[in-house]
Write an enzyme that holds these catalytic residues in place. Structure first.
Site, PDB file in Angstrom:
ATOM      1  N   LYS A 125       0.867  -1.190   0.000  1.00 26.25           N
ATOM      2  CA  LYS A 125       0.000   0.000   0.000  1.00 26.25           C
ATOM      3  C   LYS A 125       0.895   1.229   0.000  1.00 26.25           C
ATOM      4  O   LYS A 125       2.025   1.169   0.476  1.00 26.25           O
ATOM      5  CB  LYS A 125      -0.876   0.023   1.260  1.00 26.25           C
TER       6      LYS A 125
HETATM    7  P1  NAD Z   1     -12.780   7.679  -2.986  1.00 27.41           P
HETATM    8  O1  NAD Z   1     -11.725   8.693  -2.839  1.00 27.41           O
HETATM    9  O2  NAD Z   1     -13.352   7.424  -4.331  1.00 27.41           O
HETATM   10  O3  NAD Z   1     -13.995   8.000  -1.984  1.00 27.41           O
HETATM   11  C1  NAD Z   1     -13.797   8.216  -0.632  1.00 27.41           C
HETATM   12  C2  NAD Z   1     -15.088   8.733  -0.029  1.00 27.41           C
HETATM   13  O4  NAD Z   1     -14.931   8.894   1.378  1.00 27.41           O
HETATM   14  C3  NAD Z   1     -15.516  10.095  -0.578  1.00 27.41           C
HETATM   15  O5  NAD Z   1     -16.903  10.116  -0.783  1.00 27.41           O
HETATM   16  C4  NAD Z   1     -15.116  11.031   0.541  1.00 27.41           C
HETATM   17  O6  NAD Z   1     -15.849  12.234   0.559  1.00 27.41           O
HETATM   18  C5  NAD Z   1     -15.418  10.184   1.751  1.00 27.41           C
HETATM   19  N1  NAD Z   1     -14.777  10.678   2.969  1.00 27.41           N
HETATM   20  C6  NAD Z   1     -13.492  11.079   3.126  1.00 27.41           C
HETATM   21  N2  NAD Z   1     -13.301  11.517   4.383  1.00 27.41           N
HETATM   22  C7  NAD Z   1     -14.470  11.374   5.038  1.00 27.41           C
HETATM   23  C8  NAD Z   1     -14.900  11.643   6.352  1.00 27.41           C
HETATM   24  N3  NAD Z   1     -14.068  12.171   7.266  1.00 27.41           N
HETATM   25  N4  NAD Z   1     -16.186  11.367   6.683  1.00 27.41           N
HETATM   26  C9  NAD Z   1     -17.042  10.853   5.765  1.00 27.41           C
HETATM   27  N5  NAD Z   1     -16.683  10.583   4.506  1.00 27.41           N
HETATM   28  C10 NAD Z   1     -15.419  10.840   4.142  1.00 27.41           C
HETATM   29  O7  NAD Z   1     -12.166   6.332  -2.374  1.00 27.41           O
HETATM   30  P2  NAD Z   1     -12.624   4.822  -2.602  1.00 27.41           P
HETATM   31  O8  NAD Z   1     -11.710   4.256  -3.602  1.00 27.41           O
HETATM   32  O9  NAD Z   1     -14.090   4.753  -2.798  1.00 27.41           O
HETATM   33  O10 NAD Z   1     -12.229   4.186  -1.185  1.00 27.41           O
HETATM   34  C11 NAD Z   1     -13.106   4.182  -0.060  1.00 27.41           C
HETATM   35  C12 NAD Z   1     -12.691   3.078   0.901  1.00 27.41           C
HETATM   36  O11 NAD Z   1     -12.720   1.828   0.208  1.00 27.41           O
HETATM   37  C13 NAD Z   1     -11.276   3.176   1.467  1.00 27.41           C
HETATM   38  O12 NAD Z   1     -11.267   2.651   2.773  1.00 27.41           O
HETATM   39  C14 NAD Z   1     -10.463   2.286   0.544  1.00 27.41           C
HETATM   40  O13 NAD Z   1      -9.269   1.811   1.138  1.00 27.41           O
HETATM   41  C15 NAD Z   1     -11.466   1.163   0.332  1.00 27.41           C
HETATM   42  N6  NAD Z   1     -11.230   0.346  -0.856  1.00 27.41           N
HETATM   43  C16 NAD Z   1     -11.180   0.882  -2.104  1.00 27.41           C
HETATM   44  C17 NAD Z   1     -10.983   0.059  -3.203  1.00 27.41           C
HETATM   45  C18 NAD Z   1     -11.002   0.582  -4.617  1.00 27.41           C
HETATM   46  O14 NAD Z   1     -10.997  -0.236  -5.558  1.00 27.41           O
HETATM   47  N7  NAD Z   1     -11.036   1.873  -4.844  1.00 27.41           N
HETATM   48  C19 NAD Z   1     -10.811  -1.330  -3.022  1.00 27.41           C
HETATM   49  C20 NAD Z   1     -10.876  -1.850  -1.724  1.00 27.41           C
HETATM   50  C21 NAD Z   1     -11.103  -1.002  -0.657  1.00 27.41           C
END
Ligand code: NAD
Length: 439
Positions: A125
């Site tokens: 990561k």
């Molecule tokens: P992203 O950047 O597309 O979205 C993140 C979201 O979280 C946004 O809507 C943002 O406004 C919100 N956010 C940020 N800070 C916040 C807070 N303090 N309170 C409430 N909301 C808040 O990211 P993503 O890719 O959707 O990732 C989201 C989660 O999923 C993370 O934990 C990431 O590690 C996990 N994840 C992502 C993937 C992927 O393929 N993108 C895969 C596995 C896990």
């Protein structure tokens, strides 16, 4: 001009300061789950010890010329946790709170996730500590290119393969791949497309990757519903985080008749008992970067959001969002962890005592890395699979992991989280037993 400060003042001022809140020990939490699962399956102690720390930790500082001519120094991380099953694999996060410990926790979780999904990958990561919303597109591109230049050949299609995470997306990966290609000799350029996954389709990405994490989460929710005679049609959901994972989960579930009645992100929380149109909300977020300003819901507080009665709650934002207070407030049947580490151990304990099922992150959000693997294979073979093929393979992979995790939980009488870790550890332990320790 300010008054000269008396010699005694600093001590006095200092003592009046409120103590800084203790930082959430995310890496310690993930280590706790490792220890618990290790005990459950009698993992040999030397393997637990090896897995208790990452193999490599890279920290790079790199300068970037900002639009106003100033030069700003950025701090970036890449943690390579374990590569006994294959190249390190895991996302890159752009966020102002990125820290070494958090990236270590997330890298370790990638090791468990890839092992659970039976992928030929280890865990990694990375991240850069800054707010991507506070810079221009040009600055974002230069930050990305300098970061990947700084990582140099510590990453590579057979070494360590980054992907998108919070604050990064397909565009970020296109810049990353292009930078890596430009650091590779002319003859090898085309062979290194697979240095990152989650690329836009035209730049060597795969159809189906963008929605893959949400799709995998929906598969898990569907398996749970089938096994518990729960009718998804007509049920409700609340979702925290409406970025890649949250918005796709909401859109895909809407096709199964699940109504998203409350959403939240970094800009605030919205409630609509009639249900949001997730496509429109997704469009709004793509255009404006946040749910704020969307006209289809009533603004509510974070506290009110967690109290809303719902069938499914999908945390899809950041870690440590469901502590004791949130867990006490939550009124739902299941928590589907789209995010990594959204429940604190104390929060999790309360949820389980309340009879709420938690679909744990390493299983529930593993669809993303699984389709990243499909992308990597297509890059290696110069192939382009159809959406049907990607979707079919993903469903099969999720179903197998679901089956193995739920069977482990039943046979060991453990939570689904510890069961998922245990399945992963089994796979890793077998390889250590066969290969033994070098030299
Ligand atoms: P992203 O950047 O597309 O979205 C993140 C979201 O979280 C946004 O809507 C943002 O406004 C919100 N956010 C940020 N800070 C916040 C807070 N303090 N309170 C409430 N909301 C808040 O990211 P993503 O890719 O959707 O990732 C989201 C989660 O999923 C993370 O934990 C990431 O590690 C996990 N994840 C992502 C993937 C992927 O393929 N993108 C895969 C596995 C896990």
């Amino acid at each position: 001009m300010s008054e000269p400060t008396p010699a005694t003042a600093p001590t006095a001022t200092h003592s009046m300061k409120a103590p800084a809140p203790a930082k959430y020990d995310f890496f310690g939490v993930v280590q706790g789950y490792l220890d618990e699962a290790a005990k459950l399956i009698n993992l040999p102690e030397y393997i637990r010890v090896i897995l208790s720390q990452p193999k490599n930790e890279f920290i790079v500082h790199f300068p970037v010329k900002m639009d106003n001519g100033d030069v700003r120094l950025f701090k970036g991380y890449r943690i390579q946790h374990n590569n006994v099953l294959g190249p390190y694999k895991g996302g890159i996060r752009y966020h102002q709170d990125v820290s070494l410990d958090d990236v270590k926790a997330l890298a370790a979780m990638m090791t468990w996730k890839c092992a659970l999904m039976n992928l030929p990958y280890g865990g990694g990561k990375g991240g850069v500590k800054f707010d991507p919303r506070s810079v221009s597109r040009g600055e974002l591109q230069r930050i990305t290119r300098r970061f990947f230049h700084g990582l140099g050949d510590n990453i590579g299609p057979e070494t360590d393969i980054p992907a998108p995470d919070v604050g990064t997306n397909g565009q970020t990966m296109a810049w990353a791949m292009d930078t890596y290609m430009n650091m590779t000799g002319q003859k090898g350029r085309q062979a290194v497309k697979g240095v990152v996954t989650g690329k836009p389709v035209a730049s060597g990405g795969t159809i189906g990757r963008e929605k893959a994490t949400g799709q995998g989460l929906v598969h898990c929710i569907t398996y749970w519903a089938n096994e518990n005679d729960f009718n998804l049609e007509g049920s409700t959901m609340t979702v925290q985080g409406f970025g890649n994972v949250g918005s796709h989960t909401s859109v895909i579930l809407s096709k199964l008749g699940v109504s998203t009645i409350a959403v939240g992100d970094h800009s605030g929380y919205l409630y609509n008992p009639e249900g949001f149109n997730p496509h429109k909300l997704q469009e709004h977020v793509k255009k404006t970067g946040a749910i704020a300003g969307y006209s289809g819901g009533k603004a509510i507080s974070r506290e009110e959001f967690f109290k809303i009665k719902t069938d499914i709650f999908a945390p899809c934002a950041l870690e440590n969002q469901i502590g004791v207070d949130e867990a006490r407030s939550l009124n739902c049947r299941i928590v589907g962890e789209g995010a990594n580490g959204p429940c604190s151990p104390e929060g999790e304990k309360i949820l389980l005592e309340k009879g709420i099922t938690i679909l744990p992150d390493v299983l529930a959000n593993a669809g993303g890395v699984t389709v990243s693997y499909f992308e990597w294979i297509q890059n290696k073979r110069s192939e382009s699979w159809s959406l049907d093929e990607v979707d079919e393979r993903l469903e099969k992979a999720m179903r197998r992991a679901w089956k193995e995790t739920t069977e482990m939980a039943r046979s060991k009488k453990s939570s689904l989280r510890i069961a998922a870790y245990a399945v992963a550890l089994h796979r890793i332990a077998q390889v250590y037993a066969e290969r033994e320790i070098f030299p």
